[in-house]
Design an enzyme around this catalytic site. Structure first.
Site, PDB file in Angstrom:
ATOM      1  N   HIS A   1      36.685  25.997  40.306  1.00  0.00           N
ATOM      2  CA  HIS A   1      36.867  27.446  40.274  1.00  0.00           C
ATOM      3  C   HIS A   1      36.179  28.079  41.484  1.00  0.00           C
ATOM      4  CE1 HIS A   1      37.488  31.340  38.227  1.00  0.00           C
ATOM      5  NE2 HIS A   1      36.334  31.675  38.776  1.00  0.00           N
TER       6      HIS A   1
ATOM      7  N   ASP B   1      38.466  23.448  36.228  1.00  0.00           N
ATOM      8  CA  ASP B   1      38.248  24.863  35.936  1.00  0.00           C
ATOM      9  C   ASP B   1      38.521  25.104  34.461  1.00  0.00           C
ATOM     10  OD1 ASP B   1      38.006  27.609  35.924  1.00  0.00           O
ATOM     11  OD2 ASP B   1      39.500  27.982  37.481  1.00  0.00           O
TER      12      ASP B   1
ATOM     13  N   SER C   1      39.098  34.885  41.576  1.00  0.00           N
ATOM     14  CA  SER C   1      38.423  34.967  40.276  1.00  0.00           C
ATOM     15  C   SER C   1      38.617  36.357  39.660  1.00  0.00           C
ATOM     16  CB  SER C   1      36.950  34.591  40.435  1.00  0.00           C
ATOM     17  OG  SER C   1      36.344  34.377  39.185  1.00  0.00           O
TER      18      SER C   1
END
Length: 339
Positions: free
Chosen positions: A306, A276, A171
């Site tokens: 995600h 996502d 991320s």
């Protein structure tokens, strides 16, 4: 009298973080964001914390298998630098899910895994985290040089193959890995031959942004773990005050972002989960690099969300991710258009 000047909340991540109008920050317990199921143990890995930046009080957690024989049979293992996620505002290298991911990676790849602490926004807005990542690579380069003189950290001297260093993250950590890699390979070129070589980089559910909405942002898939509103909020809290999502630290292909075409990037593995809101940005990043002739592998994970690599560190998707990562680190990408 100037009226009521008591600070008020301007940004709120409920129960976790509040940014007040006077710039002060209130933090809660981030455990509320994570699954509560206990995590299985990962045996066979040693780990310890080592400070790499005394002035900022920053440490790296070093992991190595108790048996340090690599796939190729050498006692030296590739190095996997890892930056945790959290939108540049949350997370910690000590958080149990990040810790478990690093334990698995060290045991199963196998590799020396270096999980890096960095300063968080809004107390330390970007580019603070990028600077910390660059400082860490400088520290690691110093360790590689000291290893030749016999005075490096003993675990790194004994187990790390610095010429096979991979930079990775999840991320926001993947965004950080991108920027640190660009900086590192530029420095690597300037320094010429040195014992630290960035052999590749890995972006897991990369946190990129932009002012224009992508299709996935305009019409998000059901069941996302990161919403468009949440992503926007994290960028507002972490970017320099007044910056838009097209800032170069958010959007590597924004109107003011330097071109990546002349950068001698190493091979990259881009991991893109299906569910996502950032999926189009992640795949777009890979596509743009391929157009430039860079060496790119994309691993798409259908039905995954995600941050699945740490939210669900066990199970078949996590097992497949380890297989993909192991192949990438030990055999590399065979073609600039491999997918």
């Amino acid at each position: 009298m100037t009226g009521d000047t008591a600070p008020h909340v301007v940004e709120d991540i409920p129960g976790v973080l509040q940014l007040l109008s006077d710039g002060s920050v209130l933090r809660g317990d981030e455990a509320v964001l994570w699954p509560t199921d206990p995590l299985p143990d990962v045996p066979g890995v040693q780990w310890k914390d080592v400070m790499y930046h005394a002035a900022h009080g920053l440490s790296v957690r070093v992991y190595r298998p108790e048996s340090s024989s690599s796939v190729a049979g050498s006692s030296k293992l590739p190095v996997l630098v890892y930056f945790h996620g959290g939108g540049y505002c949350l997370g910690s290298y000590t958080q149990p899910h990040f810790h478990t991911y690093c334990l698995r990676a060290s045991a199963e790849l196998p590799a020396v895994v270096l999980s890096v602490q960095y300063r968080l926004a809004p107390e330390h807005r970007l580019p603070a985290a990028i600077e910390d990542g660059a400082d860490f690579l400088s520290w690691l380069r110093g360790q590689a040089e000291l290893a030749g003189a016999g005075s490096a950290d003993p675990w790194l001297a004994e187990s790390a193959d610095f010429a096979r260093t991979f930079i990775s993250g999840a991320s926001a950590g993947a965004n950080l890995a991108h920027h640190v890699t660009v900086h590192a390979v530029s420095t690597q070129t300037q320094l010429g031959l040195n014992p630290l070589r960035v052999a590749g980089y890995v972006l897991l559910s990369a946190f990129f942004g932009g002012s224009d909405r992508t299709a996935a942002e305009a019409d998000p898939p059901a069941g996302v773990t990161l919403t468009v509103e949440g992503s926007d909020k994290l960028w507002r809290i972490s970017l320099p005050v007044g910056a838009s999502r097209d800032h170069p630290l958010s959007n590597p292909f924004g109107p003011e972002s330097p071109s990546l075409a002349p950068v001698d990037l190493p091979p990259v593995l881009v991991v893109a989960p299906e569910i996502d809101v950032l999926r189009d940005r992640v795949l777009g990043y890979a596509a743009r690099l391929k157009e430039m002739g860079k060496s790119v592998e994309v691993a798409e994970f259908e039905g995954e969300r995600h941050g699945f690599s740490v939210l669900q560190p066990f199970g078949e998707p996590a097992n497949e991710l380890m297989r993909v990562l192991r192949r990438f680190m030990y055999t590399g990408v065979t073609s600039p258009t491999e997918r």
